[in-house]
Design a protein around this motif. Sequence first.
Motif, PDB file in Angstrom:
ATOM      1  N   UNK A 173       8.874   8.593  39.889  1.00  0.00           N
ATOM      2  CA  UNK A 173      10.060   9.257  40.439  1.00  0.00           C
ATOM      3  C   UNK A 173      11.298   8.418  40.154  1.00  0.00           C
ATOM      4  N   UNK A 174      11.159   7.113  40.359  1.00  0.00           N
ATOM      5  CA  UNK A 174      12.303   6.237  40.117  1.00  0.00           C
ATOM      6  C   UNK A 174      12.665   6.253  38.636  1.00  0.00           C
ATOM      7  N   UNK A 214      12.165   8.652  36.595  1.00  0.00           N
ATOM      8  CA  UNK A 214      12.785   9.938  36.283  1.00  0.00           C
ATOM      9  C   UNK A 214      14.255   9.940  36.717  1.00  0.00           C
ATOM     10  N   UNK A 215      14.478   9.414  37.930  1.00  0.00           N
ATOM     11  CA  UNK A 215      15.850   9.351  38.424  1.00  0.00           C
ATOM     12  C   UNK A 215      16.694   8.502  37.482  1.00  0.00           C
ATOM     13  N   UNK A 240      17.560  10.403  34.380  1.00  0.00           N
ATOM     14  CA  UNK A 240      18.630  11.358  34.652  1.00  0.00           C
ATOM     15  C   UNK A 240      19.975  10.635  34.646  1.00  0.00           C
ATOM     16  N   UNK A 241      19.986   9.475  35.297  1.00  0.00           N
ATOM     17  CA  UNK A 241      21.252   8.781  35.422  1.00  0.00           C
ATOM     18  C   UNK A 241      21.717   8.236  34.079  1.00  0.00           C
ATOM     19  N   UNK A 263      23.382  11.134  32.432  1.00  0.00           N
ATOM     20  CA  UNK A 263      24.656  11.531  33.018  1.00  0.00           C
ATOM     21  C   UNK A 263      25.717  10.459  32.790  1.00  0.00           C
ATOM     22  N   UNK A 275      25.717   0.805  35.660  1.00  0.00           N
ATOM     23  CA  UNK A 275      27.146   0.719  35.370  1.00  0.00           C
ATOM     24  C   UNK A 275      27.591  -0.669  35.801  1.00  0.00           C
ATOM     25  N   UNK A 312      29.977  -1.765  37.356  1.00  0.00           N
ATOM     26  CA  UNK A 312      30.556  -1.938  38.685  1.00  0.00           C
ATOM     27  C   UNK A 312      29.534  -1.729  39.816  1.00  0.00           C
ATOM     28  N   UNK A 329      18.456  -0.435  45.878  1.00  0.00           N
ATOM     29  CA  UNK A 329      17.976   0.754  46.574  1.00  0.00           C
ATOM     30  C   UNK A 329      17.732   1.931  45.625  1.00  0.00           C
ATOM     31  N   UNK A 330      18.652   2.156  44.720  1.00  0.00           N
ATOM     32  CA  UNK A 330      18.567   3.389  43.924  1.00  0.00           C
ATOM     33  C   UNK A 330      17.878   3.225  42.579  1.00  0.00           C
ATOM     34  N   UNK A 351      14.155   0.827  43.845  1.00  0.00           N
ATOM     35  CA  UNK A 351      13.396   1.255  45.013  1.00  0.00           C
ATOM     36  C   UNK A 351      13.019   0.106  45.943  1.00  0.00           C
ATOM     37  N   UNK A 398      13.967  -0.881  49.227  1.00  0.00           N
ATOM     38  CA  UNK A 398      14.770  -0.217  50.251  1.00  0.00           C
ATOM     39  C   UNK A 398      14.848  -1.001  51.560  1.00  0.00           C
ATOM     40  N   UNK A 422      19.567  -2.367  53.918  1.00  0.00           N
ATOM     41  CA  UNK A 422      20.112  -1.056  54.293  1.00  0.00           C
ATOM     42  C   UNK A 422      21.603  -0.962  54.007  1.00  0.00           C
ATOM     43  N   UNK A 435      30.853  -2.304  53.203  1.00  0.00           N
ATOM     44  CA  UNK A 435      32.116  -3.021  53.058  1.00  0.00           C
ATOM     45  C   UNK A 435      32.031  -4.465  53.511  1.00  0.00           C
TER      46      UNK A 435
END
Lengths: 749, 208
Positions: B40-41, B43-44, B47-48, B51, B73, B75, B83-84, B87, B89, B92, B97
Amino acid sequence: MTQADRNEPRRRNASKLFYGTEPFVDDLPAQGDWHGGTVRSRIAHGRLIRLKFSPEFDWSQVVVVTAADIPGKNLVVCHEEDQPSLCDGTIRHYGEPLALIAAPDGELLHKALRAVEPVVEPLPAVFDPFESLKGETRIFGKDNLFLEIPISKGHAAKQFASCDVVVETNHFTPAQEHAYLETQGMRATLEGNGVRIEGSMQCPYYLVAGVARLLGIPETDVRVSAMQTGGGFGGKEDFPTMLAGHAALLARKCGRPVRMIYSRSEDMAATTKRHPAWIRRKTGLSRAGQFLAMELDVVLDGGAYATLSPFVLSRAALHAVGPYRCDHVSICARAVATNHPPNGGFRGFGCPQVHFATETHIEACAEKLGVDPVELRRMNLMKPGDAMPFGQLLGPGTYPGVVLDEALHRSRFEERRAEIEAKNRTSERRTDSGDFEKRGIGLAMFMHGTGLNAYWEKSVRSRVRLAATAEGQVCVLTAQAEFGQGTLTALAKIAAESIGLADSDILIDHPDTALVPDSGPTVASRTVSIVGSLIHEAASRLRQHIEERAGLAAIYDPRRLKAAIASCVSGGDSMVFEAEYSPTDDTDDANTWAPPNAYPAYALGCCVAEVKIDTLTGEIGVVDVHMICDAGAVVCHRLATNQVFGGAVQGIGWALTEKLAWNESGGMRNASLSDYAIPSAADVPEIHAHFLDDQHSERYRYPIGLGELPMEGPGPAIANAVAMATGRRPRRLPISPEWIVCSQGPEES
Amino acid sequence: MRDNVTDPNAASRRDFLRGSSVAAATAVLTQTAQVGMDEAAAEALATQQISAQSGTISVTLQVNGKALKTEIEPRSTLLDVLRHRLDVTGPKRVCDRGSCGACTVILDGQAVYSCTTLAISSQGKTIRTLESFDTGEGGVPHAFHQNDGLMCGYCTPGFVTACQALLEKNPNPTLEEVKKGLDGNICRCGTYVGVIQAALDAAKAIKV
Ligand code: FES
Ligand code: FES
């Protein structure tokens, strides 16, 4: 912590949380989810003419949902049917959802959100409830009044004439941001004919009803699984219903799972707050100090839609007089519409506001009479059998006076007060800034009726279920969510003790509506009290069954009981036991908001706070807090103590640091955790929690509900302590350093 | 090390919800953290990559003892990437900020806010998150468990990580030093009393 506390069962999901393995909704693996976001209004009031979609963006990459895409009813309902899920043409507050977008990734979603521009026609907005009542700007109904609750007992107006002393004060308490650390988050997946929702929430069955209404599908086609929830405090009572609806609409449109996770600033700007309250209090007393007549006006700013305002107002009205006796009372409580984002439930639910007014007002009364405020309280505190203004008699074993005495004793209040008085007079202790430090000690009483009010508790018809497994263990099936209070641990313990099994033989998990019956919302301090009592009832059915099958001896030994349960299951008995809430007294069906027997029991509390003030900088520090709580039986001391600490910390924040600022459109201006200051470890004093629960009266056989109570004491206790230190009475919260150093500060507002 | 987690309730709770997707998700999550990335990761990520088209760079991060490679990217913050993309996680996102500490990770021995740290500048450094901590009786998580150092648990990974970093630098902290070391973290549930006691107890346990 005593040895007994150490032996209590450990918090059920704790170790997973410490090792980072218990997932919150945004920790779920990507699974091909699309990301959902919300186009929001930037104005407070106006017409939405249309949405302008930038031609520079390739809209084929994303899906967009507007009100026109809603297959069912475009409504989010708590009580009134006034709030659309997506703007229906009229914008009534800043941050109102106008449209939804889902995209395959977060980056693209943000580009899409920036490529939509709402074309609007602004209308005059009103942010002050008293202005709003004039009705020049129409927000709700004919008069912008969500609800008015009048309560009257005796003849207050007449009685004032015969009072020796009459004292009148005005009070204001501010909005408060929940600032649960996990922002609102929801995931929707298409499942069968319907939809599956997973996320952060307090009330799974609210989402079932809300999503079904919005999609126009039967409730049986909506399955909701509450996940571990990173704080709620009331902020995840009603709002998740809206968010789940949005995620479901997007999932339907794009045919994939959609995940919506609010950013901090979006969460703060768009979700509910504690109701700001304006309270006028007038009391007539005899020379000796007896309360003879009272008049109270309570006005809550409900924001643009009714949401939970009627319920908050009801609780505020029912607790407006506090734990005091008075034969002639007239209360007028109103929740008013303004163009602020809707305010909602927040720990205490109207009680912190009215207790602040009552407990600071009493000090003013004492000053006017020239008597000790503690004595004035003691003289007027209710006893069992005394009637509240709406007719309910204080129940047996409920002694506010005992709570007061315990607080005085444990905090050495009188000694401390005398010491501080003496020191303040000479005041030679220097602070860092070189100026004088003043100290003050203050006290406040508070109370909290458990559960929803009788009318609503009855209408929920809560049900719980116990189901035995082939191994002889028992599953506890309720709709109660875990967001830090320790729901799973406490309910399991109640089940273990009521059934007679070891704690490790009780199975419980986050609620999934495919598995659990509707035992009502996880709100109103009703989890261990109301739902716990139902578990107890179902457990006694289970025990009775075992007794019939295996004899009396089987139910007194946990191991034999477990074996007997297992053999009943393998023998083909259904071994599912339910209990449903049925109020014993005949609740007045006509009286929705002030039923005479409003709550089955009242938890009581007394808070003593000591503060130190730097008279040069105005800095206020809380040095020491005592919290005495009488909430019936305490299920788990460790969890209960944490609840008291947590409530006290939130109360301190509300009293001193949490100042909400509004932008010109009535939205939250300081929508970040760097600009909205919630207490950190440095702001937290020593907190002493003490429970009255070891007595032999009937009152302490069952829990009364504790979750909200501790939030209600620190605000007024700190204000009273500041009054002692400065000689000026704060009438509004938060109490700021500026107010301390301004010699002519706004005492009354 | 996840397999060693000793939760007396774990088995029963999972049995109870056997087959539910929450249980399934937990399993995937655990596995993912072990091997770094699952389908899944991946695949994500694919996709990224599409894009984002241009403007991404390839980085390798040393996370919990494993070299993990991903495209980001420039930045992107370390928190985003953990996290993204990876994975991981445990850390938190709360304020995003640098004002709450929930995203704390240990970077070359130093507790940092991963939400205000760039992923590219974390290359070549050792990144540790609570997923890698000692889960036994001498570990920091255990001390938190013993002292009820949590309610809702959302601030917890940050506190546990900050505490771990503190004790690695200063194995004998005073109460004041503990308070200072945990000063960058906030807890809305108000669990500070338990958290501070946990830190003091963990210091004792580590020495034993
Ligand atoms: S999320 Fe990084 S400090 Fe708050
Ligand atoms: S335990 Fe909930 S925020 Fe700390």
